[in-house]
Write a protein that holds these residues in place. Structure first.
Motif, PDB file in Angstrom:
ATOM      1  N   GLY A  41       0.755  -1.118  -0.128  1.00 65.72           N
ATOM      2  CA  GLY A  41       0.030   0.001  -0.075  1.00 65.72           C
ATOM      3  C   GLY A  41       0.730   1.401  -0.004  1.00 65.72           C
ATOM      4  N   LYS A  42       1.862   1.386  -0.630  1.00 61.11           N
ATOM      5  CA  LYS A  42       2.925   2.448  -0.817  1.00 61.11           C
ATOM      6  C   LYS A  42       3.456   2.668  -2.158  1.00 61.11           C
ATOM      7  N   VAL A  43       3.909   3.986  -2.345  1.00 65.82           N
ATOM      8  CA  VAL A  43       4.571   4.311  -3.580  1.00 65.82           C
ATOM      9  C   VAL A  43       5.853   3.859  -3.404  1.00 65.82           C
ATOM     10  N   ILE A  44       6.612   3.130  -4.315  1.00 60.63           N
ATOM     11  CA  ILE A  44       7.846   2.821  -4.057  1.00 60.63           C
ATOM     12  C   ILE A  44       8.876   3.015  -5.071  1.00 60.63           C
ATOM     13  N   GLY A  45       8.518   3.697  -5.975  1.00 63.05           N
ATOM     14  CA  GLY A  45       9.479   4.206  -7.341  1.00 63.05           C
ATOM     15  C   GLY A  45       8.862   4.632  -8.483  1.00 63.05           C
ATOM     16  N   GLU A  46       9.734   4.694  -9.398  1.00 64.52           N
ATOM     17  CA  GLU A  46       9.036   4.870 -10.655  1.00 64.52           C
ATOM     18  C   GLU A  46      10.129   4.146 -11.966  1.00 64.52           C
ATOM     19  N   PHE A  47       9.278   4.070 -13.109  1.00 63.52           N
ATOM     20  CA  PHE A  47      10.099   3.485 -14.396  1.00 63.52           C
ATOM     21  C   PHE A  47       9.682   4.446 -15.523  1.00 63.52           C
ATOM     22  N   THR A  48      10.959   4.396 -16.321  1.00 61.72           N
ATOM     23  CA  THR A  48      10.735   5.000 -17.501  1.00 61.72           C
ATOM     24  C   THR A  48       9.992   4.010 -18.527  1.00 61.72           C
ATOM     25  N   VAL A  49       9.324   4.701 -19.166  1.00 59.33           N
ATOM     26  CA  VAL A  49       8.711   3.634 -20.218  1.00 59.33           C
ATOM     27  C   VAL A  49       9.671   3.463 -21.629  1.00 59.33           C
ATOM     28  N   LYS A  50       9.932   2.570 -22.045  1.00 56.14           N
ATOM     29  CA  LYS A  50      10.685   2.229 -23.220  1.00 56.14           C
ATOM     30  C   LYS A  50       9.819   2.338 -24.510  1.00 56.14           C
ATOM     31  N   LYS A  51       8.723   1.287 -24.575  1.00 56.30           N
ATOM     32  CA  LYS A  51       7.959   1.272 -25.810  1.00 56.30           C
ATOM     33  C   LYS A  51       6.669   0.433 -25.108  1.00 56.30           C
ATOM     34  N   ILE A  52       5.567   0.773 -25.699  1.00 52.78           N
ATOM     35  CA  ILE A  52       4.385  -0.171 -25.356  1.00 52.78           C
ATOM     36  C   ILE A  52       4.067  -0.765 -26.618  1.00 52.78           C
ATOM     37  N   HIS A  53       4.171  -2.025 -26.345  1.00 52.25           N
ATOM     38  CA  HIS A  53       3.859  -3.180 -27.327  1.00 52.25           C
ATOM     39  C   HIS A  53       2.255  -3.491 -27.295  1.00 52.25           C
ATOM     40  N   HIS A  54       1.874  -3.764 -28.373  1.00 53.65           N
ATOM     41  CA  HIS A  54       0.493  -4.256 -28.660  1.00 53.65           C
ATOM     42  C   HIS A  54       0.164  -5.387 -29.693  1.00 53.65           C
ATOM     43  N   GLY A  55      -0.745  -6.361 -29.240  1.00 55.13           N
ATOM     44  CA  GLY A  55      -0.884  -7.147 -30.315  1.00 55.13           C
ATOM     45  C   GLY A  55      -1.970  -8.248 -29.558  1.00 55.13           C
ATOM     46  N   THR A  56      -2.112  -9.645 -30.145  1.00 53.93           N
ATOM     47  CA  THR A  56      -2.873 -10.439 -29.520  1.00 53.93           C
ATOM     48  C   THR A  56      -2.167 -10.896 -28.274  1.00 53.93           C
ATOM     49  N   PRO A  57      -2.848 -11.651 -27.455  1.00 55.27           N
ATOM     50  CA  PRO A  57      -2.185 -12.091 -26.267  1.00 55.27           C
ATOM     51  C   PRO A  57      -0.916 -13.058 -26.717  1.00 55.27           C
ATOM     52  N   ASN A  58      -1.385 -13.861 -27.715  1.00 54.75           N
ATOM     53  CA  ASN A  58      -0.451 -14.822 -28.270  1.00 54.75           C
ATOM     54  C   ASN A  58       0.906 -14.046 -28.934  1.00 54.75           C
ATOM     55  N   GLU A  59       0.923 -13.190 -29.460  1.00 54.90           N
ATOM     56  CA  GLU A  59       1.854 -12.314 -29.988  1.00 54.90           C
ATOM     57  C   GLU A  59       2.811 -11.663 -28.814  1.00 54.90           C
ATOM     58  N   ILE A  60       1.892 -11.171 -28.050  1.00 58.34           N
ATOM     59  CA  ILE A  60       2.677 -10.657 -26.940  1.00 58.34           C
ATOM     60  C   ILE A  60       3.370 -11.370 -25.925  1.00 58.34           C
ATOM     61  N   TRP A  61       2.816 -12.570 -25.664  1.00 55.75           N
ATOM     62  CA  TRP A  61       3.554 -13.448 -25.051  1.00 55.75           C
ATOM     63  C   TRP A  61       4.900 -14.044 -25.604  1.00 55.75           C
ATOM     64  N   LYS A  62       4.834 -14.349 -26.813  1.00 54.52           N
ATOM     65  CA  LYS A  62       6.064 -14.543 -27.677  1.00 54.52           C
ATOM     66  C   LYS A  62       7.166 -13.571 -27.717  1.00 54.52           C
ATOM     67  N   ALA A  63       6.695 -12.215 -27.850  1.00 50.32           N
ATOM     68  CA  ALA A  63       7.573 -11.140 -27.788  1.00 50.32           C
ATOM     69  C   ALA A  63       8.146 -10.730 -26.558  1.00 50.32           C
ATOM     70  N   THR A  64       7.370 -11.215 -25.293  1.00 53.49           N
ATOM     71  CA  THR A  64       7.922 -10.676 -24.167  1.00 53.49           C
ATOM     72  C   THR A  64       8.315 -11.636 -23.046  1.00 53.49           C
ATOM     73  N   ARG A  65       7.799 -12.887 -23.353  1.00 50.74           N
ATOM     74  CA  ARG A  65       7.853 -13.938 -22.362  1.00 50.74           C
ATOM     75  C   ARG A  65       9.139 -14.007 -21.429  1.00 50.74           C
ATOM     76  N   LEU A  66      10.365 -13.735 -22.146  1.00 48.22           N
ATOM     77  CA  LEU A  66      11.842 -13.856 -21.296  1.00 48.22           C
ATOM     78  C   LEU A  66      11.817 -12.606 -20.359  1.00 48.22           C
ATOM     79  N   GLY A  67      10.938 -11.387 -20.479  1.00 48.12           N
ATOM     80  CA  GLY A  67      11.226 -10.683 -19.527  1.00 48.12           C
ATOM     81  C   GLY A  67       9.807 -10.162 -18.934  1.00 48.12           C
TER      82      GLY A  67
END
Length: 120
Positions: A41-67
């Motif tokens: 229940g607290k604010v702990i930090g912030e991150f910088t957005v590199k990119k927003i990926h979009h697609g079908t769930p299957n496409e997104i999982w294949k592209a991002t699963r390692l991270g």
């Protein structure tokens, strides 16, 4: 942005470099303030957005699963029945020196955002 504590932990460690959402920002966003939902229940930090990926769930999982920082079954359960998926790529995370209660960080908010809200 509200994120479950177990996923915040993975972001802090650097093993989760993508934050998954069913919907994303309507305005351009370059930084995201991270609120670890209850029980933290607290604010702990912030991150910088590199990119927003979009697609079908299957496409997104294949592209991002390692991270992903999550299991494939958790991912599939989260996006079950959805045609679109979004992955916010985290460029760099900066933890705050101390965790900040939300009322102290953003007194204008009556409650934590369910997903996200815009701050100025």
């Amino acid at each position: 942005m509200s994120i479950k504590p177990q996923f915040v932990e993975e972001i802090v460690k650097g093993t989760k470099t993508f934050e998954f959402r069913k919907a994303v920002f309507k305005r351009p966003v370059s930084k995201v303030v991270v609120y670890a939902s209850l029980p933290v229940g607290k604010v702990i930090g912030e991150f910088t957005v590199k990119k927003i990926h979009h697609g079908t769930p299957n496409e997104i999982w294949k592209a991002t699963r390692l991270g992903s920082g999550i299991t494939e079954s958790y991912f599939n359960e989260y996006f079950e029945g959805k045609e679109k998926a979004f992955a916010i790529e985290i460029e760099s995370f900066t933890p705050y020196e101390k965790e900040i209660p939300l009322k102290e960080f953003a007194p204008q908010l009556k409650a934590p955002p369910q997903s996200y809200c815009y701050l100025s």
